[in-house]
Every structure is written in structure tokens, then in C-alpha cells.
Design a protein around this motif. Structure first.
Motif, short mmCIF file in Angstrom:
data_model
loop_
_atom_site.label_atom_id
_atom_site.label_comp_id
_atom_site.label_asym_id
_atom_site.label_seq_id
_atom_site.Cartn_x
_atom_site.Cartn_y
_atom_site.Cartn_z
N MET A 83 0.81 -1.08 -0.03
CA MET A 83 0.11 -0.05 0.10
C MET A 83 0.81 1.04 0.13
SD MET A 83 -2.91 1.35 2.85
CE MET A 83 -1.83 2.04 3.89
N LYS A 84 0.58 2.12 -0.92
CA LYS A 84 1.29 3.42 -0.66
C LYS A 84 0.54 4.43 -0.25
CE LYS A 84 3.52 4.51 -4.58
NZ LYS A 84 3.80 4.89 -6.08
N SER A 85 1.15 5.28 0.46
CA SER A 85 0.49 6.47 1.41
C SER A 85 1.29 7.77 1.39
CB SER A 85 0.05 6.09 2.67
OG SER A 85 1.06 5.81 3.41
N PHE A 86 0.81 8.84 1.54
CA PHE A 86 1.60 9.85 1.83
C PHE A 86 1.53 10.57 3.06
CE2 PHE A 86 2.12 9.67 -2.66
CZ PHE A 86 3.43 10.30 -2.83
N ARG A 87 2.44 10.56 4.08
CA ARG A 87 2.20 10.87 5.33
C ARG A 87 2.86 12.08 6.14
NH1 ARG A 87 2.21 5.24 8.58
NH2 ARG A 87 0.39 6.12 9.67
N VAL A 88 2.10 12.58 6.93
CA VAL A 88 2.77 13.75 7.76
C VAL A 88 3.61 13.13 8.65
CG1 VAL A 88 2.44 15.84 9.27
CG2 VAL A 88 0.66 15.06 7.46
N ALA A 89 5.06 13.21 8.45
CA ALA A 89 5.98 12.52 9.33
C ALA A 89 6.51 13.51 10.65
CB ALA A 89 7.13 12.04 8.56
N GLU A 90 6.56 14.94 10.00
CA GLU A 90 6.86 15.91 11.12
C GLU A 90 5.96 17.23 10.63
OE1 GLU A 90 10.68 17.86 10.84
OE2 GLU A 90 11.21 16.00 9.57
N PHE A 91 5.43 18.09 11.41
CA PHE A 91 4.76 19.16 11.10
C PHE A 91 5.47 20.07 10.43
CE2 PHE A 91 2.60 17.97 15.23
CZ PHE A 91 1.28 17.30 14.49
N ASN A 92 5.04 20.83 9.56
CA ASN A 92 5.60 21.68 8.29
C ASN A 92 6.81 21.31 7.65
OD1 ASN A 92 4.20 24.39 9.06
ND2 ASN A 92 4.82 24.29 11.06
N ALA A 93 6.46 19.87 7.38
CA ALA A 93 7.39 19.44 6.61
C ALA A 93 6.67 18.69 5.37
CB ALA A 93 8.14 18.12 7.39
N PRO A 94 7.39 18.36 4.11
CA PRO A 94 6.83 17.67 2.96
C PRO A 94 6.33 16.33 3.51
CG PRO A 94 8.95 18.65 2.34
CD PRO A 94 8.75 18.91 3.81
N LEU A 95 5.12 16.03 2.93
CA LEU A 95 4.54 14.65 3.21
C LEU A 95 5.52 13.66 2.53
CD1 LEU A 95 0.89 15.14 2.04
CD2 LEU A 95 1.79 15.60 4.19
N LYS A 96 5.69 12.71 3.41
CA LYS A 96 6.49 11.31 3.10
C LYS A 96 5.80 10.32 2.40
CE LYS A 96 10.18 8.46 5.32
NZ LYS A 96 10.75 8.22 6.61
N GLU A 97 6.50 9.85 1.30
CA GLU A 97 5.80 8.71 0.77
C GLU A 97 6.18 7.57 1.55
OE1 GLU A 97 5.69 6.81 -3.93
OE2 GLU A 97 6.56 8.70 -3.52
N MET A 98 5.33 6.62 1.49
CA MET A 98 5.52 5.17 2.19
C MET A 98 4.81 4.18 1.49
SD MET A 98 5.16 6.60 6.28
CE MET A 98 6.44 5.22 6.77
#
Length: 356
Positions: free
Chosen positions: A1-16
Motif C-alpha cells: 500500500m502506498k500512502s503520503f504521510r505527515v512525518a513531521e509538522f511543517n515538512a513535506p509529506l513522506k511517501e511510504m
């Protein structure tokens, strides 16, 4: 499954990339077809809300939002699998392959508020999808129970996704001022919510609305969507324009922006006995004079999204009245960061919709 997640606030979403979850218990797995990008996502992405008057910002981390988080609370998907504890009676006629809207505003499910049907107002343990739990910025997601899935019955997935937030939010806000639908109301904000509100107001039998926005392109979109008139909220004579264009006492304002200037304008334009419904979460502090609240007998009411029953009512209304959808801009899931940036910069008219 692919997702785009907030890994830290005010940073680009991280593809996982991770294994596609299998639904346990009463959960349901859906394959995401469309996920709206909402202004509330910006606040989640940034980590809080501006409270104004020099106060410390409202921290979402302090309110139980933990990272990493997959945002997305306006989600449509195809039912792929039911959990082993889902009974036929739980499904409400839903079956594998159905295209459904996921109602996201979940609570603890056990408190008096939740049992009464207002899970969106739960104060014990809010569990909204895309806010406290993973949402639709992914190619798959799970929902806790089939009762939170509403069959689209032929509605287009991409244009229907916003009904889970901008749709039910404006519908619920409009219901709070139904008693004065025979007069023009004022709607502040002509983004996705404002355009949705115009369509719903007409379908609900309202006389119409004067729409306020500082963006000329959005005012033009509101006019095309049927606004009685529009006003530039940044004009020095905005209040005078509103009074003149209404032509009669203004008894209801729905503020879909929610900053110091918009709430002040909404407050000032109301006649005695009027109601200001604040929906937007842009942030800041109130500036209106307190003595005028009792002198003008004004009601100031907050409106937070809507409940499951209102969401079902909304979709029934959309089908029955053949309500035209708001403008949408489909974008591949891989452009989730671009969608958020465009929204933050005010470059979008209507809604950006991620399509995995």
C-alpha cells in the motif's frame, strides 16, 4: 500500500510503502478512488491553529494527533473486504465492489454524545479519519464499521468526495439558519465550501446569498454558481456594499473563513436578532465589541462539520435535486504535496482531489 504521510509538522509529506492492511474485527477495507484536499488538512500539516491575541497556538499534538499520520477525510473508495466480525445485518445492503463515501467524523462510539448520533462532537476520544486515524491520502484505507460507509449509488467518486467534509459542513451550517431562508443570507468565503453552500442553499429552498471574498476569481466563480451578488471583503466600503446589495435586514451570516476581519464584517452587517455561524478555522482572535452582542441580540454559533445522519440526508438531497458538483481539480496521489501547496497559496478554485 502506498500512502503520503505527515512525518513531521511543517515538512513535506513522506511517501511510504507498506503491506496493505487486512480488516480485523468489524473493519472494512476500501480501495481509494478519490480523496479531497481540505483546508483543514493545512492546519493538521502545520500542527495547530492560531488563537490570536498573542496566545499560544492550539497544538494538535497536545490534542492527541500523533505522527506519522495519513491525512484525508474526504474519501471515496471501493469495498474490497469486510472484517471477520461483520455480520450481514451490519452491512446495510453494502457488498464487495460497491463505491462508497467514508464518513470520517468518528468519536469513541460509547459516550452519550456518540450514542445520540453526534459522533462529530465527541469529547471523550475523537477518532476522526485523516485527523486522529489514518485517512485517504493512500491507495487503501480501513474504516471501523460498515455503518460509516454510504453507498454513492451512481454519483461520481471524484466530485462526491467533498461531501464528506465541505458538503456536510455547509449543509449542517445552513440548517442552523433555515428559519431565515426567505431573506438573503451572507456567505463569507467562495472556496470549496462557499461554492458548495451556494448549491445547497438553492436546493434547500433558500432565497439566495451574497458572497464575500477577497479574490476576484473566486467571486466570479460564486457568481457563476448563482450568488445573488458578490462583495470584495477587502474593500473599504465592504459593509456598505453588503447592506445595499441585501436590500433588507441581514439576519444570517455563515463565515467559512473564520479570521478576525471576516468575523468582524459578519458581526457588523447583522441586523438585530441576527445569527453569525462561524465555520472556518483560519484563526485569530475576535475583535467585535461585547456590549453589541446583547444590544443587538446577536447569536454567535460555531458549527463543526456534521453528523452521520446529516451526511446521509445530504447525499439524498444531492440525488433528489440533481445538485451540480463544485469545481474539482483531479491530481495524482503522487502530487499530494503540490495540492497542499496550491491550496495554501490560494491557487485552487473549488477542490483538489487526489486520485490514486
Amino acid at each position: 500500500m502506498k500512502s503520503f504521510r505527515v512525518a513531521e509538522f511543517n515538512a513535506p509529506l513522506k511517501e511510504m510503502e507498506e503491506p496493505t492492511p487486512q480488516p480485523a474485527g468489524t473493519r472494512v477495507l476500501i480501495k481509494v478512488k478519490a480523496a479531497g484536499v481540505c483546508h483543514s488538512d493545512l492546519h493538521i500539516w502545520e500542527g495547530g491553529y492560531d488563537l490570536g491575541h498573542g496566545r499560544k497556538p492550539l497544538s494538535l499534538k497536545d490534542r492527541g494527533v500523533s505522527l506519522p499520520l495519513t491525512m484525508g477525510h474526504e474519501t471515496v473508495g471501493e469495498i474490497i473486504a469486510f472484517g471477520p466480525d461483520v455480520k450481514e445485518s451490519d452491512k446495510g445492503g453494502l457488498k464487495l465492489g460497491d463505491t462508497v463515501l467514508a464518513y470520517p467524523w468518528l468519536g469513541c462510539g460509547k459516550c452519550k454524545t456518540c450514542v445520540g448520533g453526534d459522533e462529530n462532537m465527541c469529547i471523550v476520544k475523537p477518532s476522526a479519519l485523516g485527523v486522529y486515524c489514518d485517512g485517504g491520502y493512500a491507495d487503501h484505507m480501513t474504516v471501523p464499521h460498515p455503518k460509516y460507509l454510504i453507498d454513492l449509488k451512481g454519483l461520481d467518486p471524484v466530485t462526491a468526495a467533498p461531501y464528506a467534509c465541505s458538503g456536510v459542513t455547509t449543509y449542517s451550517a445552513l440548517k442552523k439558519v433555515e428559519s431565515v431562508f426567505d431573506t438573503p443570507i451572507v456567505i463569507i468565503g467562495a472556496g470549496g465550501l462557499g461554492l458548495m453552500a451556494l448549491s445547497l442553499l438553492k436546493a434547500m429552498g433558500g432565497k439566495g446569498a451574497i458572497v464575500v471574498d477577497i479574490d476576484a476569481g473566486k467571486r466570479e466563480a460564486a457568481e457563476k454558481a448563482g450568488a445573488l451578488a458578490t462583495v470584495d471583503g477587502g474593500a473599504v466600503d465592504a459593509l456598505e456594499q453588503l447592506t445595499k446589495k441585501a436590500g433588507e435586514p441581514i439576519l444570517a451570516v455563515i463565515d467559512l473563513v473564520g479570521n478576525a476581519k471576516t468575523t468582524q464584517l459578519g458581526f457588523d452587517c447583522l441586523s438585530k436578532g441576527g445569527k453569525l455561524v462561524i465555520v472556518g478555522l483560519f484563526g485569530g482572535g475576535a475583535t467585535f465589541a461585547l456590549p453589541l452582542i446583547p444590544i443587538k441580540a446577536i447569536t454567535i454559533q460555531g458549527s463543526y462539520v456534521g453528523n452521520l445522519s446529516e451526511t446521509q440526508e445530504l447525499l439524498d438531497l444531492v440525488r433528489a435535486r440533481k445538485i451540480a458538483p463544485i469545481p474539482v481539480t483531479p491530481m495524482p496521489l503522487a502530487r499530494a504535496n503540490d495540492a497542499l501547496s496550491s491550496l495554501k497559496a490560494g491557487r485552487l478554485v473549488g477542490r483538489a482531489i487526489l486520485t490514486p
